[in-house]
Design a protein around this motif. Structure first.
Motif, PDB file in Angstrom:
ATOM      1  N   SER A   1       0.815  -1.215   0.000  1.00  0.00           N
ATOM      2  CA  SER A   1       0.000   0.000   0.000  1.00  0.00           C
ATOM      3  C   SER A   1       0.849   1.265   0.000  1.00  0.00           C
ATOM      4  O   SER A   1       0.364   2.345  -0.354  1.00  0.00           O
ATOM      5  N   SER A   2       2.126   1.155   0.391  1.00  0.00           N
ATOM      6  CA  SER A   2       3.023   2.315   0.377  1.00  0.00           C
ATOM      7  C   SER A   2       3.651   2.564  -0.991  1.00  0.00           C
ATOM      8  O   SER A   2       4.350   3.560  -1.178  1.00  0.00           O
ATOM      9  N   GLY A   3       3.422   1.648  -1.929  1.00  0.00           N
ATOM     10  CA  GLY A   3       3.974   1.813  -3.270  1.00  0.00           C
ATOM     11  C   GLY A   3       5.325   1.156  -3.470  1.00  0.00           C
ATOM     12  O   GLY A   3       6.024   1.451  -4.441  1.00  0.00           O
ATOM     13  N   ASP A   4       5.717   0.242  -2.577  1.00  0.00           N
ATOM     14  CA  ASP A   4       7.001  -0.460  -2.701  1.00  0.00           C
ATOM     15  C   ASP A   4       6.785  -1.824  -3.356  1.00  0.00           C
ATOM     16  O   ASP A   4       5.915  -2.591  -2.933  1.00  0.00           O
ATOM     17  N   VAL A   5       7.586  -2.130  -4.364  1.00  0.00           N
ATOM     18  CA  VAL A   5       7.539  -3.446  -5.015  1.00  0.00           C
ATOM     19  C   VAL A   5       8.347  -4.422  -4.171  1.00  0.00           C
ATOM     20  O   VAL A   5       9.568  -4.287  -4.036  1.00  0.00           O
ATOM     21  N   PHE A   6       7.682  -5.420  -3.573  1.00  0.00           N
ATOM     22  CA  PHE A   6       8.402  -6.346  -2.704  1.00  0.00           C
ATOM     23  C   PHE A   6       8.505  -7.751  -3.308  1.00  0.00           C
ATOM     24  O   PHE A   6       9.105  -8.635  -2.701  1.00  0.00           O
ATOM     25  N   LEU A   7       7.901  -7.973  -4.489  1.00  0.00           N
ATOM     26  CA  LEU A   7       8.083  -9.255  -5.171  1.00  0.00           C
ATOM     27  C   LEU A   7       7.864  -9.047  -6.661  1.00  0.00           C
ATOM     28  O   LEU A   7       6.957  -8.312  -7.069  1.00  0.00           O
ATOM     29  N   GLU A   8       8.703  -9.675  -7.473  1.00  0.00           N
ATOM     30  CA  GLU A   8       8.510  -9.638  -8.913  1.00  0.00           C
ATOM     31  C   GLU A   8       8.845 -10.997  -9.499  1.00  0.00           C
ATOM     32  O   GLU A   8       9.728 -11.708  -9.005  1.00  0.00           O
TER      33      GLU A   8
ATOM     34  N   ILE B   1      -0.311   7.005 -10.614  1.00  0.00           N
ATOM     35  CA  ILE B   1      -1.766   7.056 -10.440  1.00  0.00           C
ATOM     36  C   ILE B   1      -2.158   6.680  -9.017  1.00  0.00           C
ATOM     37  O   ILE B   1      -3.078   7.265  -8.437  1.00  0.00           O
ATOM     38  N   LEU B   2      -1.443   5.706  -8.431  1.00  0.00           N
ATOM     39  CA  LEU B   2      -1.731   5.289  -7.055  1.00  0.00           C
ATOM     40  C   LEU B   2      -1.556   6.451  -6.083  1.00  0.00           C
ATOM     41  O   LEU B   2      -2.373   6.632  -5.169  1.00  0.00           O
ATOM     42  N   ARG B   3      -0.514   7.266  -6.275  1.00  0.00           N
ATOM     43  CA  ARG B   3      -0.284   8.402  -5.373  1.00  0.00           C
ATOM     44  C   ARG B   3      -1.279   9.529  -5.621  1.00  0.00           C
ATOM     45  O   ARG B   3      -1.707  10.201  -4.683  1.00  0.00           O
ATOM     46  N   ALA B   4      -1.649   9.734  -6.883  1.00  0.00           N
ATOM     47  CA  ALA B   4      -2.548  10.848  -7.210  1.00  0.00           C
ATOM     48  C   ALA B   4      -4.005  10.522  -6.892  1.00  0.00           C
ATOM     49  O   ALA B   4      -4.733  11.344  -6.320  1.00  0.00           O
TER      50      ALA B   4
END
Length: 415
Positions: A10-17, A35-38
């Motif tokens: 939810s903070s916008g950090d990619v923790f798995l790819e 877009i998530l932040r805006a």
């Protein structure tokens, strides 16, 4: 089809790819993150970038973002992403950032089996559990000591059959088939108590523990109620189209047999009512009086009732007395929570008291609204009834059970 998958908190950090066809740089997520932040509450499910298409869903506080390089059927990818979350829920009890991080190895093993070169391969939970054992403490310790993995060395026989959703050689001492018919009521009720909008989102969840290869048929008393339906792949759709009967060879264990939508407003009965009286005056003490009662429940008890009242910004505090349950008021969000519990028809739940209003505030005219939650057991509010369940292909007689539950979906009352 799907080149890469990114899981974002939810903070916008990619923790798995995870990448299948080719490695897509993580910078492609920036289009989604902007877009998530805006507009965090208004993210389009499909985002077109100069070189990629991004498809996302949000469940359990995490975002799953699939990256495709060519045009694709969008609902196909969205359904796959939801299936990934359902598998995580089944394996780890919940799909959250914490559980995914605690089970990185199993998550990557599952994604390897669920998608082959970008195309879905194995998406049924009972087949995947034969391939990859669910994690537990003893298995984790044993794998750490021996260096083994959770992945089975043999391919499940059901994976190569015409019925890939069911494993072969299933045997039970007690053969049981349970069906949960769950209906969620979405409604908007205006100030006078009239229904502005009402519809039902329903689904039938199954727990099938039957030996061998049973062939089941499930019929309804009133199948014409459905406005729209979605089936598990095991259902024979042509039989449904011609006879309105669900004919299927079920997966083993828990699965969702079908989802349905009923949008005809005259069919949707409103199970509860709320009598409300709210008086707010600028700079003066206001009053609130709320009473909750059952409406169309066919004598069933309404349980787990919770009210969330979004007050105007001018409200400073609430000093109330509830004859049942507990209430809390958050002066920052201006939300009044009332946990009612069970409705006793001999003494209806009531809350009343004083409302402190700020002087000189222009938002006093804002009309508040109430978000309602409730549960009613042994009632399908649409009137849907299971007629009978028949089994073919096996000689034993299984134990069968059907349970009905009505819940509040997006149920809002305007004051």
């Amino acid at each position: 089809m799907i080149h890469s998958l990114f899981i974002i908190n939810s903070s916008g950090d990619v923790f798995l790819e995870k990448h299948w066809k080719s490695v897509v740089p993580r910078s492609v997520c920036d289009y989604f993150l902007d877009i998530l932040r805006a507009k965090p509450n208004d993210i389009p499910p499909i985002i077109a970038t100069p070189h990629h298409y991004l498809t996302s869903i949000q469940r359990g506080g995490v975002y799953l973002l699939a990256v495709c390089k060519q045009e694709f059927p969008p609902l196909f990818v969205i359904e796959f992403l939801h299936r990934v979350v359902d598998i995580f829920d089944d394996y780890f009890s919940e799909c959250t950032e914490t559980t995914i991080k605690e089970n990185y190895v199993v998550v990557y093993e599952l994604l390897d089996e669920m998608l082959d070169y970008g195309y879905p391969l194995a998406t049924e939970s009972n087949i995947l559990k034969e391939l990859i054992k669910p994690p537990n403490i003893l298995r984790t310790i044993a794998n750490t000591v021996t260096g083994k993995s959770n992945v089975s060395g043999t391919l499940p026989s059901g994976q190569l059959s015409a019925i890939p959703w069911r494993r072969t050689g299933v045997k039970y001492n007690n053969n049981e088939a349970y069906f949960d018919v769950v209906e969620e009521v979405d409604a908007i009720i205006d100030k006078s108590g009239s229904t502005v909008f009402a519809e039902i989102q329903g689904y039938i969840d199954c727990c099938i523990k039957l030996s061998g290869m049973p062939d089941l048929t499930l019929s309804f008393m009133n199948p014409r109620l459905f406005d729209d339906v979605s089936f598990h792949p095991c259902v024979r759709f042509k039989r449904w189209e011609s006879e309105r009967i669900l004919s299927f060879i079920p997966p083993d264990g828990n699965f969702r047999l079908m989802s349905y939508h009923i949008g005809t407003q005259t069919v949707v009965a409103i199970p509860i009512y709320i009598r409300h009286n709210l008086i707010l005056r600028n700079g003066e003490q206001g009053k609130l009086d709320l009473t909750v009662g059952p409406k169309t429940t066919l004598g069933r008890t309404v349980e787990n009732v919770k009210l969330e009242i979004c007050m105007p910004k001018a409200v400073l505090n609430c000093i109330l007395v509830a004859n049942q349950g507990k209430y809390t008021f958050d002066p920052v969000t201006k939300i009044l929570h009332w946990d009612v519990g069970r409705i006793d028809i001999t003494k209806l739940p009531n809350i009343r008291g004083a409302i402190a209003v700020q002087a000189g505030c222009s938002s006093i005219d804002t009309n508040p609204f109430i978000n309602v939650q409730f549960t009613i057991s042994q009632l399908a509010v649409s009137g849907l009834k299971v007629n009978r369940l028949d089994m073919y292909g096996e000689k034993y007689k299984p134990f069968k059970g059907v349970k009905y539950v009505t819940k509040a979906g997006k149920f809002q009352i305007r004051m």
